[in-house]
Scaffold this motif. Structure first.
Motif, PDB file in Angstrom:
ATOM      1  N   UNK A 144      46.236  67.390  -9.486  1.00  0.00           N
ATOM      2  CA  UNK A 144      45.663  67.224  -8.323  1.00  0.00           C
ATOM      3  C   UNK A 144      45.555  65.680  -8.108  1.00  0.00           C
ATOM      4  N   UNK A 145      46.410  65.000  -7.014  1.00  0.00           N
ATOM      5  CA  UNK A 145      46.623  63.537  -6.914  1.00  0.00           C
ATOM      6  C   UNK A 145      45.324  63.255  -6.134  1.00  0.00           C
ATOM      7  N   UNK A 146      45.048  61.720  -6.109  1.00  0.00           N
ATOM      8  CA  UNK A 146      44.166  60.944  -5.478  1.00  0.00           C
ATOM      9  C   UNK A 146      44.652  61.132  -3.787  1.00  0.00           C
ATOM     10  N   UNK A 147      43.781  61.345  -2.860  1.00  0.00           N
ATOM     11  CA  UNK A 147      44.453  61.263  -1.484  1.00  0.00           C
ATOM     12  C   UNK A 147      45.003  60.042  -1.323  1.00  0.00           C
ATOM     13  N   UNK A 148      46.238  60.168  -0.461  1.00  0.00           N
ATOM     14  CA  UNK A 148      47.197  59.122  -0.248  1.00  0.00           C
ATOM     15  C   UNK A 148      47.833  59.242   0.969  1.00  0.00           C
ATOM     16  N   UNK A 149      48.393  58.160   1.428  1.00  0.00           N
ATOM     17  CA  UNK A 149      49.254  58.359   2.775  1.00  0.00           C
ATOM     18  C   UNK A 149      50.506  59.052   2.828  1.00  0.00           C
ATOM     19  N   UNK A 150      50.786  59.700   3.962  1.00  0.00           N
ATOM     20  CA  UNK A 150      51.907  60.601   4.124  1.00  0.00           C
ATOM     21  C   UNK A 150      53.249  59.984   3.368  1.00  0.00           C
ATOM     22  N   UNK A 151      53.361  58.449   3.875  1.00  0.00           N
ATOM     23  CA  UNK A 151      54.506  58.018   3.433  1.00  0.00           C
ATOM     24  C   UNK A 151      54.684  57.554   2.026  1.00  0.00           C
ATOM     25  N   UNK A 152      53.550  57.404   1.246  1.00  0.00           N
ATOM     26  CA  UNK A 152      53.382  57.328  -0.080  1.00  0.00           C
ATOM     27  C   UNK A 152      53.820  58.727  -0.789  1.00  0.00           C
ATOM     28  N   UNK A 153      53.162  59.754  -0.237  1.00  0.00           N
ATOM     29  CA  UNK A 153      53.555  61.012  -0.835  1.00  0.00           C
ATOM     30  C   UNK A 153      54.873  61.252  -0.843  1.00  0.00           C
ATOM     31  N   UNK A 154      55.593  61.195   0.476  1.00  0.00           N
ATOM     32  CA  UNK A 154      56.982  61.496   0.603  1.00  0.00           C
ATOM     33  C   UNK A 154      57.865  60.597  -0.490  1.00  0.00           C
ATOM     34  N   UNK A 155      57.521  59.346  -0.653  1.00  0.00           N
ATOM     35  CA  UNK A 155      58.315  58.375  -1.620  1.00  0.00           C
ATOM     36  C   UNK A 155      58.416  58.972  -2.773  1.00  0.00           C
ATOM     37  N   UNK A 156      57.424  59.904  -3.462  1.00  0.00           N
ATOM     38  CA  UNK A 156      57.298  60.185  -4.764  1.00  0.00           C
ATOM     39  C   UNK A 156      57.903  61.714  -4.830  1.00  0.00           C
ATOM     40  N   UNK A 191      49.496  67.534  12.357  1.00  0.00           N
ATOM     41  CA  UNK A 191      50.073  66.205  12.310  1.00  0.00           C
ATOM     42  C   UNK A 191      50.385  65.627  13.666  1.00  0.00           C
ATOM     43  N   UNK A 192      50.462  64.252  13.499  1.00  0.00           N
ATOM     44  CA  UNK A 192      50.832  63.459  14.850  1.00  0.00           C
ATOM     45  C   UNK A 192      52.249  63.631  15.028  1.00  0.00           C
ATOM     46  N   UNK A 193      52.685  63.310  16.338  1.00  0.00           N
ATOM     47  CA  UNK A 193      54.023  63.336  16.535  1.00  0.00           C
ATOM     48  C   UNK A 193      54.953  62.613  15.612  1.00  0.00           C
ATOM     49  N   UNK A 194      54.426  61.275  15.386  1.00  0.00           N
ATOM     50  CA  UNK A 194      54.972  60.216  14.444  1.00  0.00           C
ATOM     51  C   UNK A 194      55.266  60.859  13.128  1.00  0.00           C
ATOM     52  N   UNK A 195      54.050  61.578  12.659  1.00  0.00           N
ATOM     53  CA  UNK A 195      53.985  62.181  11.209  1.00  0.00           C
ATOM     54  C   UNK A 195      55.085  63.262  11.227  1.00  0.00           C
ATOM     55  N   UNK A 196      54.840  64.076  12.156  1.00  0.00           N
ATOM     56  CA  UNK A 196      55.904  65.355  11.997  1.00  0.00           C
ATOM     57  C   UNK A 196      57.392  64.752  12.072  1.00  0.00           C
ATOM     58  N   UNK A 197      57.517  63.860  12.784  1.00  0.00           N
ATOM     59  CA  UNK A 197      58.944  62.919  12.869  1.00  0.00           C
ATOM     60  C   UNK A 197      59.493  62.648  11.422  1.00  0.00           C
ATOM     61  N   UNK A 198      58.354  61.928  10.892  1.00  0.00           N
ATOM     62  CA  UNK A 198      58.726  61.308   9.538  1.00  0.00           C
ATOM     63  C   UNK A 198      59.081  62.407   8.385  1.00  0.00           C
TER      64      UNK A 198
END
Length: 237
Positions: A144-156, A191-198
């Motif tokens: 169980x990870x600590x809460x993190x940004x979507x970009x950080x999670x996707x990068x890992x 998710x927002x439109x930008x988050x969905x696009x990412x």
């Protein structure tokens, strides 16, 4: 046979391990007698058996045998870190279904939730996961990870098969890839439109789970249940 949690089972039994005060109390409540055989799990892929000795508060088990269970193919849940009570329920059920990793996401809409999951709640989630593991008899607790940004999670993220739980998506493809699967679920409001696009840019396939709009914890469990069902039947991509 009564099942108990321990911090870590030994590599080479026989060996004695100490019970936590909580687990020793659980053993006394279940009226386990001295030298009675119990099953032991540590959440790290080991399941053991041994014989227990209880004191007034403490307890000890002499471990007689240990079986090592290989990890299952990854099921990674990336979920908007919404209401912490509902997220705690999600962790419990995800553990029972064999999820290997849970990543709370600090998305744009999640950070607006006053009761959202925060970093200091992670220890409670880990404990809830172990309790769920004790109930269901699994060998591996999810990371169980600590809460993190979507970009950080996707990068890992390294798993090849990726789903985005999305009301606008298509029906699900065969989900039981041996190499693992990641499932992204938005918070309250999605998710927002930008988050969905990412997410789509990072090769997430929009998948529609039902004809209705689901809460985040329901959507996550629906998707994981589908994967677990197919894996149990031996269906693979």
């Amino acid at each position: 046979m009564i099942r108990l949690l321990v911090d870590r089972l030994p590599d080479e039994p026989p060996a004695a391990v100490e019970l936590s005060e909580e687990e020793a109390h659980h053993a006394r409540v279940r009226r386990i007698g001295d030298d009675e055989e119990v099953e032991l799990i540590d959440g790290r892929g080991r399941i053991g058996t041994g014989r227990v000795t209880l004191g007034k508060r403490e307890g000890q088990v002499v471990v007689e045998s240990v079986v090592r269970v290989p990890p299952s193919p990854a099921i990674v849940l990336l979920v908007g870190s919404g209401d912490r009570e509902r997220f705690t329920w999600l962790v419990e059920k995800a553990t029972e279904l064999g999820v290997t990793e849970i990543v709370p996401l600090e998305t744009e809409r999640a950070v607006q939730v006053s009761t959202r999951l925060r970093p200091d709640h992670v220890l409670k989630l880990e404990r809830r996961a172990l309790e769920a593991l004790k109930q269901c008899g699994g060998a591996w607790a999810p990371r169980i990870a600590s809460p993190r940004s979507l970009a950080t999670a996707l990068g890992a993220l390294a798993v090849p098969v990726r789903w985005l739980a999305d009301y606008a998506g298509e029906g699900s493809p065969s989900p039981a890839a041996p190499a693992g699967i990641a499932i992204a679920v938005g918070p309250e409001g999605g998710f927002t439109a930008d988050e969905r696009s990412l997410l789509i840019e990072r090769r997430f396939i929009p998948v529609r789970l039902t004809a209705l709009t689901l809460r985040f914890e329901t959507a996550a469990i629906a998707a994981v249940s589908l994967v677990a069902h197919h894996r149990a039947r031996g269906v693979h991509d």
